[in-house]
Structure formats: structure tokens, C-alpha cells
Design a protein around this motif. Structure first.
Motif, PDB file in Angstrom:
ATOM      1  N   THR A   7      -4.049 -46.842  12.908  1.00  0.00           N
ATOM      2  CA  THR A   7      -2.806 -46.690  13.844  1.00  0.00           C
ATOM      3  C   THR A   7      -3.135 -45.145  14.164  1.00  0.00           C
ATOM      4  O   THR A   7      -3.667 -44.365  13.482  1.00  0.00           O
ATOM      5  N   PRO A   8      -2.710 -44.965  15.558  1.00  0.00           N
ATOM      6  CA  PRO A   8      -3.332 -43.483  16.333  1.00  0.00           C
ATOM      7  C   PRO A   8      -2.688 -42.379  15.294  1.00  0.00           C
ATOM      8  O   PRO A   8      -1.242 -42.424  15.025  1.00  0.00           O
ATOM      9  N   GLN A   9      -3.139 -41.187  15.674  1.00  0.00           N
ATOM     10  CA  GLN A   9      -2.659 -40.266  14.808  1.00  0.00           C
ATOM     11  C   GLN A   9      -1.980 -39.036  16.032  1.00  0.00           C
ATOM     12  O   GLN A   9      -2.559 -38.231  16.454  1.00  0.00           O
ATOM     13  N   THR A  10      -0.838 -39.539  16.520  1.00  0.00           N
ATOM     14  CA  THR A  10      -0.302 -38.937  17.519  1.00  0.00           C
ATOM     15  C   THR A  10      -0.155 -37.466  17.296  1.00  0.00           C
ATOM     16  O   THR A  10       0.044 -36.561  18.295  1.00  0.00           O
ATOM     17  N   SER A  11       0.295 -37.007  16.110  1.00  0.00           N
ATOM     18  CA  SER A  11       0.565 -35.581  15.738  1.00  0.00           C
ATOM     19  C   SER A  11      -0.842 -34.778  15.706  1.00  0.00           C
ATOM     20  O   SER A  11      -0.536 -33.719  16.016  1.00  0.00           O
ATOM     21  N   ALA A  12      -1.930 -35.556  15.849  1.00  0.00           N
ATOM     22  CA  ALA A  12      -3.091 -34.547  15.916  1.00  0.00           C
ATOM     23  C   ALA A  12      -3.254 -33.824  17.318  1.00  0.00           C
ATOM     24  O   ALA A  12      -3.888 -32.815  17.214  1.00  0.00           O
ATOM     25  N   THR A  13      -2.654 -34.382  18.260  1.00  0.00           N
ATOM     26  CA  THR A  13      -2.850 -33.492  19.318  1.00  0.00           C
ATOM     27  C   THR A  13      -2.078 -32.159  19.210  1.00  0.00           C
ATOM     28  O   THR A  13      -2.238 -31.511  20.214  1.00  0.00           O
ATOM     29  N   ARG A  14      -1.092 -32.163  18.306  1.00  0.00           N
ATOM     30  CA  ARG A  14      -0.480 -30.716  18.415  1.00  0.00           C
ATOM     31  C   ARG A  14      -0.937 -29.846  17.369  1.00  0.00           C
ATOM     32  O   ARG A  14      -0.614 -28.798  16.939  1.00  0.00           O
ATOM     33  N   GLN A  15      -2.128 -29.959  16.880  1.00  0.00           N
ATOM     34  CA  GLN A  15      -2.959 -29.387  15.986  1.00  0.00           C
ATOM     35  C   GLN A  15      -4.215 -28.591  16.536  1.00  0.00           C
ATOM     36  O   GLN A  15      -4.965 -29.534  17.455  1.00  0.00           O
ATOM     37  N   LYS A  16      -4.430 -27.807  15.986  1.00  0.00           N
ATOM     38  CA  LYS A  16      -5.746 -27.028  16.394  1.00  0.00           C
ATOM     39  C   LYS A  16      -6.725 -26.905  15.331  1.00  0.00           C
ATOM     40  O   LYS A  16      -6.187 -26.570  13.951  1.00  0.00           O
ATOM     41  N   LEU A  17      -7.965 -27.333  15.653  1.00  0.00           N
ATOM     42  CA  LEU A  17      -8.877 -27.490  14.596  1.00  0.00           C
ATOM     43  C   LEU A  17      -9.480 -26.131  14.403  1.00  0.00           C
ATOM     44  O   LEU A  17     -10.365 -25.554  15.300  1.00  0.00           O
ATOM     45  N   PRO A 107     -21.074 -45.532  24.017  1.00  0.00           N
ATOM     46  CA  PRO A 107     -20.829 -44.441  23.121  1.00  0.00           C
ATOM     47  C   PRO A 107     -19.571 -43.993  23.055  1.00  0.00           C
ATOM     48  O   PRO A 107     -18.911 -43.500  21.969  1.00  0.00           O
ATOM     49  N   ARG A 108     -18.755 -44.041  23.911  1.00  0.00           N
ATOM     50  CA  ARG A 108     -17.457 -43.615  24.079  1.00  0.00           C
ATOM     51  C   ARG A 108     -16.614 -44.547  23.290  1.00  0.00           C
ATOM     52  O   ARG A 108     -15.446 -44.319  22.609  1.00  0.00           O
ATOM     53  N   THR A 109     -16.939 -45.910  23.217  1.00  0.00           N
ATOM     54  CA  THR A 109     -16.100 -46.786  22.506  1.00  0.00           C
ATOM     55  C   THR A 109     -16.139 -46.427  20.921  1.00  0.00           C
ATOM     56  O   THR A 109     -15.236 -46.496  20.357  1.00  0.00           O
ATOM     57  N   ILE A 110     -17.530 -46.197  20.683  1.00  0.00           N
ATOM     58  CA  ILE A 110     -17.872 -45.868  19.344  1.00  0.00           C
ATOM     59  C   ILE A 110     -17.218 -44.589  18.724  1.00  0.00           C
ATOM     60  O   ILE A 110     -16.565 -44.567  17.657  1.00  0.00           O
ATOM     61  N   TRP A 111     -17.082 -43.699  19.633  1.00  0.00           N
ATOM     62  CA  TRP A 111     -16.428 -42.033  19.341  1.00  0.00           C
ATOM     63  C   TRP A 111     -15.201 -42.350  19.285  1.00  0.00           C
ATOM     64  O   TRP A 111     -14.470 -41.853  18.561  1.00  0.00           O
ATOM     65  N   ARG A 112     -14.511 -43.251  20.144  1.00  0.00           N
ATOM     66  CA  ARG A 112     -13.024 -43.541  19.999  1.00  0.00           C
ATOM     67  C   ARG A 112     -12.578 -44.036  18.573  1.00  0.00           C
ATOM     68  O   ARG A 112     -11.689 -43.736  18.154  1.00  0.00           O
ATOM     69  N   ALA A 113     -13.461 -45.218  18.216  1.00  0.00           N
ATOM     70  CA  ALA A 113     -13.002 -45.679  16.938  1.00  0.00           C
ATOM     71  C   ALA A 113     -13.238 -44.622  15.744  1.00  0.00           C
ATOM     72  O   ALA A 113     -12.340 -44.745  14.934  1.00  0.00           O
ATOM     73  N   PHE A 114     -14.027 -43.728  15.915  1.00  0.00           N
ATOM     74  CA  PHE A 114     -14.148 -42.853  14.877  1.00  0.00           C
ATOM     75  C   PHE A 114     -13.096 -41.652  14.821  1.00  0.00           C
ATOM     76  O   PHE A 114     -12.510 -41.621  13.877  1.00  0.00           O
ATOM     77  N   CYS A 115     -12.697 -41.327  16.161  1.00  0.00           N
ATOM     78  CA  CYS A 115     -11.580 -40.100  16.311  1.00  0.00           C
ATOM     79  C   CYS A 115     -10.301 -40.701  15.872  1.00  0.00           C
ATOM     80  O   CYS A 115      -9.378 -40.177  15.151  1.00  0.00           O
ATOM     81  N   THR A 116     -10.174 -42.166  16.240  1.00  0.00           N
ATOM     82  CA  THR A 116      -8.770 -42.573  15.849  1.00  0.00           C
ATOM     83  C   THR A 116      -8.827 -43.102  14.365  1.00  0.00           C
ATOM     84  O   THR A 116      -7.485 -42.847  13.828  1.00  0.00           O
ATOM     85  N   ASN A 117      -9.607 -43.099  13.737  1.00  0.00           N
ATOM     86  CA  ASN A 117      -9.762 -43.075  12.413  1.00  0.00           C
ATOM     87  C   ASN A 117     -10.108 -41.806  11.435  1.00  0.00           C
ATOM     88  O   ASN A 117     -10.509 -42.183  10.483  1.00  0.00           O
ATOM     89  N   TRP A 118      -9.788 -40.974  12.106  1.00  0.00           N
ATOM     90  CA  TRP A 118     -10.366 -39.627  11.586  1.00  0.00           C
ATOM     91  C   TRP A 118      -9.513 -39.466   9.993  1.00  0.00           C
ATOM     92  O   TRP A 118     -10.302 -38.763   9.082  1.00  0.00           O
ATOM     93  N   LYS A 119      -8.202 -39.873   9.974  1.00  0.00           N
ATOM     94  CA  LYS A 119      -7.650 -39.810   8.661  1.00  0.00           C
ATOM     95  C   LYS A 119      -8.355 -40.276   7.569  1.00  0.00           C
ATOM     96  O   LYS A 119      -7.964 -40.071   6.449  1.00  0.00           O
TER      97      LYS A 119
END
Length: 488
Positions: A7-17, A107-119
């Protein structure tokens, strides 16, 4: 190729790393204050990386890294195994197949899979390492998510494309004083010759890894023996020729700057075989006869004993890290090869297993051995007592699955009372993920600072002693553990 996404982490866009300056330090404010002081005295020390698995070719050719996915995801089994555990597949993550079959190539597809599942990485050491890399190495300030994936990719890709991000340049940027590669016994060491010609012969060192020829149950054993003979210029027709070929290659490794050998056997058994029995078994295997698992294990144990004797001769530090069932899933191993088949730890007995080797060499001043384990139950019962009495033995840092904050804390708590600090190797990183090396050392220095701060608060160490110990663990002990014998 479709990739299963969480499930996408929509709240992550409001966070600063951001990296908190006190990350991984103790919660107690008094202990944390002392830990800060200790850590400040170690954080900038050079890195000694003597148990590495970055390929020698990476340094020798000094080619740019391909893209963010190939740098941070595809080669990192810590990252891929977590995604696989949630239903993805290695081909979907771009991991090559041995048969050349289709895998994800975008590589972008692989990267998106990783980022979407960051949690998925919450609470894991991978999260710590990755955050450190994203902020400190790539200058990222966005939390990975489906929404930020492309922006993160673009930022990292721009850094990767910079000529200053080449592998050799990163040695200086990461403050790596010396780093080892891991090389098969049959390696011709051509990449290390190239590095020596480029002036890096004392900074990027080979490590002798003979598992492929010592373990008869490994796939391709006979091919590996043949390759060993070719590299040594010796026709291996019997066990004596096999041993001479190994000695020849070890001498070549020493001449190329090697400081250690590396042994990843299934078990820690070092029981020597009768010489004639070893010769007969080797002859049978060389002739293509079936060898039982018990016979293969007996030969592997005999070879560990032989390798210890060779270490006495040539001075290579003997690293032993048993206890992992390699390629737990036959299908994954058949499809993707070594290090991709779901390696899983298992219990290992050390006390009786190592006794033959230590009876012969444990008090010999010419022999040095560093013991690693995945089984934390043996620190207090077996390994710390061995390191705490045998002059030849040092206890290696938490390795692989216990290269983690809690694993590091448990290591200090269970091993120090018996082995002390100075019968350990200090921190030794163990990774193919080049960009994560500074993060791994940073984490260990923080955990050690916290542990030592507690001893200060308990009036068991003075603060000056704690600082000196932390500096030794971070830098001086690993450097001494792997020093050339003529420099000890």
C-alpha cells in the motif's frame, strides 16, 4: 514485468528525511551524554575493512556505477530478501538468472518497488544503513515512497554519474584506509595486479577463499579443483598435488598483499583425517565417484586443520565463519546461483569441533584465528571462553544476521565479561554493498559508545578508559588483528 507493491505511503511525502545526531545512542540522558563524548572521539577515525566482499574488478576497472537500483538494491541480499518475503520475486527485482531468462531491466521500476515498500524496513539494520546512505552519501532529504521514488532516483542518479563517485575515489570520501576483497583460491589476481600498478596495492587487498575446493559437496567441486591447478601451474593428480597447489596460491596471495584467508564452512569441525584416508577420499572424488555428505564433511574438517598449518607457515590470518546453510531453497539456487538461494543460519558446536586445531596451534605465536558466529547462544558458553584463553584466537564482530543494533549490544553484553575487549577483532564489516560500509562502521561505533558509557556510569571504567577502548575497537584492534606478521 509486473511488480507486487505494498500500500502506498502517502504520508511519506510530508516527511523530511533527516538523521538524528543521537540515533542508536542510549535513551537514558546521563548515559547518552557520555556516549556522545565517546562517539565524538571515534566517528572520524579511518575505516579498516578487512572482511569485505566488494569485487576486486569494481576497484580495478573503476567504472561508474550503473544506476541507483543496481547500486543499492539488486546486489544487496538484505534488501532483496525482505521484498521477496512479502511476495515479490528476484526476477522482478532485476536479479539475473543463470539461464539468461527474463528479469526486470528497468531500474526505475525496481527502484519504485523498493520505495513503495519502504515501510517493510522499519526496525531493521537495513533501514539504518539505507537512511545513512541516502542522506550522507547522496544528499537526499525525502523519505522513500511511491510519490518520491522518481525524485529520489533522479537525485541519486546524478550523484552516481559524477566522476568523483567512482569506486576508487570513494575510498577517500568514505575514509577507508584499507579494504579487502574476497577471492577464490583459483583467482589469477589480475585485478589486484592492475590495482598495484595504479598505486592501490597496499590499500585494496585480496583475501584467500578456498571453500569451493575444500568442500566436496559444493556444486562444481571438480571444476574448481581443475581451476586451482591451472592457476597454480600444477597438474592436480593426487592429494599431495592438491595441497601444493593451495600452498602455491596462498604464496601468490601473500605476494599480492593478502592478510587473511576466509572459510565459510557449514560446520566448525577441525578433526584431521588419517593421511592415507584423506588421500583415498580425494582420489575417489577426483575420479568422479559419489562422496557422501559425511565424507564431504570429514574432508572439510580435515582441510580446516590443514589450512591452520598453512597459516602457521605463511602468516595469513584464518577467519572462520560457519553456521549458515547456504542455498536453503534449491530452486532459487538453481535459478540465480550463489548467495541468492535463501541462506539460513543454523546452530554450530565449537568447543569440541575446534579442539583438534587449537590443541595443535592455539598457543603457537605464529598462528592467528578470528572466529565468527551467527549463533548468539555460543558467545558466553563457547567462543568468549576460547578467545579469553587461547592466544591465537580473536572473537569476530557480530556478522551477517546479527550485524544489527541489538545484535551488537548483545555481543558486548555476552562476550565482554569473559573475553574482554582486547580478545576481539574490533569491528569487521561484511558486505558487498559498497555504499553501506560507512553506515555499518558508524552504527557499531555508536553502539560501542553506548555500552562503554554504561560502564562509566556504573563506575566500572573511567571516561578516559572508555574513550581509549572505543578508539581501539573502532580502529586499532582491527588494524592489529590483520597486520602482516612481520609488523606485529
Amino acid at each position: 514485468m509486473a511488480v507486487k507493491l505494498a500500500t502506498p505511503q502517502t504520508s511519506a511525502t510530508r516527511q523530511k528525511l533527516e538523521l538524528h545526531p543521537d540515533r542508536a545512542l542510549p535513551v537514558d540522558p546521563d548515559q547518552r551524554a557520555i556516549a556522545r563524548t565517546i562517539y565524538a572521539q571515534t566517528k572520524d577515525l579511518p575505516l579498516i575493512c578487512m572482511h569485505g566482499h566488494v569485487e576486486a574488478e569494481v576497484f580495478a576497472t573503476d567504472q561508474p556505477f550503473a544506476d541507483p537500483a543496481q547500486l543499492l538494491i539488486v546486489p544487496d541480499h538484505y534488501v532483496t530478501r525482505m521484498l521477496v518475503s512479502q511476495g515479490m520475486t528476484l526476477p522482478e527485482l532485476g536479479v539475473p538468472r543463470l539461464d539468461g531468462g527474463p528479469v526486470e531491466t528497468d531500474p526505475r521500476t525496481i527502484w519504485r518497488a523498493f520505495c513503495t515498500n519502504w515501510k517493510l524496513y522499519r526496525g531493521t539494520p537495513s533501514r539504518y544503513w539505507l537512511e545513512h546512505e541516502l542522506v550522507e552519501v547522496f544528499g537526499v532529504d525525502l523519505v522513500p515512497s511511491a510519490e518520491t521514488a522518481d525524485a529520489l532516483y533522479d537525485r541519486i542518479a546524478s550523484v552516481v554519474a559524477d566522476p568523483d563517485f567512482r569506486p576508487l575515489a570513494l575510498l577517500d570520501r568514505f575514509n577507508i584506509e584499507v579494504i579487502s576483497t574476497t577471492d577464490a583460491a583459483s583467482s589469477d589476481l589480475s585485478h589486484h595486479r592492475s590495482l598495484a600498478e595504479q598505486g592501490y596495492g597496499e590499500r585494496v587487498l585480496p583475501t584467500f577463499r578456498p571453500d569451493a575446493v575444500a568442500c566436496m559437496d559444493r556444486a562444481g567441486w571438480r571444476r574448481s579443483v581443475d581451476a586451482l591447478g591451472v592457476a597454480a601451474g600444477i597438474e592436480i593428480g593426487d592429494f599431495a598435488g592438491f595441497l601444493e597447489a593451495l600452498r602455491s596460491r596462498r604464496r601468490a596471495f601473500v605476494a599480492a598483499g593478502a592478510r587473511a584467508s576466509d572459510h565459510g564452512h557449514d560446520l566448525a569441525d577441525t578433526t584431521p583425517m588419517d593421511g592415507h584416508a584423506a588421500e583415498r577420499l580425494f582420489a575417489r572424488a577426483l575420479a568422479g565417484e559419489q562422496v557422501s555428505l559425511e565424507e564431504a564433511r570429514a574432508f572439510a574438517a580435515h582441510m580446516l586443520f590443514e589450512f591452520a598449518g598453512m597459516s602457521v607457515e605463511d602468516g595469513l590470518v584464518m577467519q572462520l565463519h560457519p553456521g549458515v546453510l547456504r542455498n536453503h531453497h534449491d530452486g532459487m539456487f538453481a535459478q540465480h546461483g550463489l548467495d541468492k538461494g535463501f541462506d539460513i543460519p543454523h546452530a554450530v558446536e565449537y568447543t569440541r569441533a575446534l579442539r583438534p586445531l587449537l590443541q595443535a596451534y592455539g598457543t603457537d605465536p605464529r598462528f592467528r584465528m578470528i572466529l565468527f558466529t551467527i549463533d548468539e547462544t555460543v558467545y558466553t558458553r563457547e567462543l568468549a571462553p576460547m578467545a579469553g584463553v587461547y592466544p591465537a584466537v580473536k572473537l569476530g564482530a557480530p556478522w551477517w544476521f546479527i550485524d544489527s543494533p541489538e545484535g551488537m549490544r548483545r555481543f558486548r553484553e555476552t562476550a565482554t565479561e569473559t573475553a574482554g575487549f582486547y580478545n576481539t577483532s574490533g569491528f569487521v564489516d561484511d558486505t558487498r554493498a559498497y555504499a553501506s560500509i560507512p553506515a555499518r562502521h558508524d552504527l557499531f561505533r555508536r553502539i560501542d559508545a553506548g555500552f562503554l558509557a554504561r560502564l562509566v556510569l556504573e563506575h566500572r571504567l573511567g571516561e578516559d578508559e572508555a574513550v581509549e577502548t572505543a578508539q581501539d575497537l573502532a580502529y586499532h584492534l582491527p588494524k592489529a588483528a590483520y597486520a602482516r606478521r612481520d609488523q606485529i
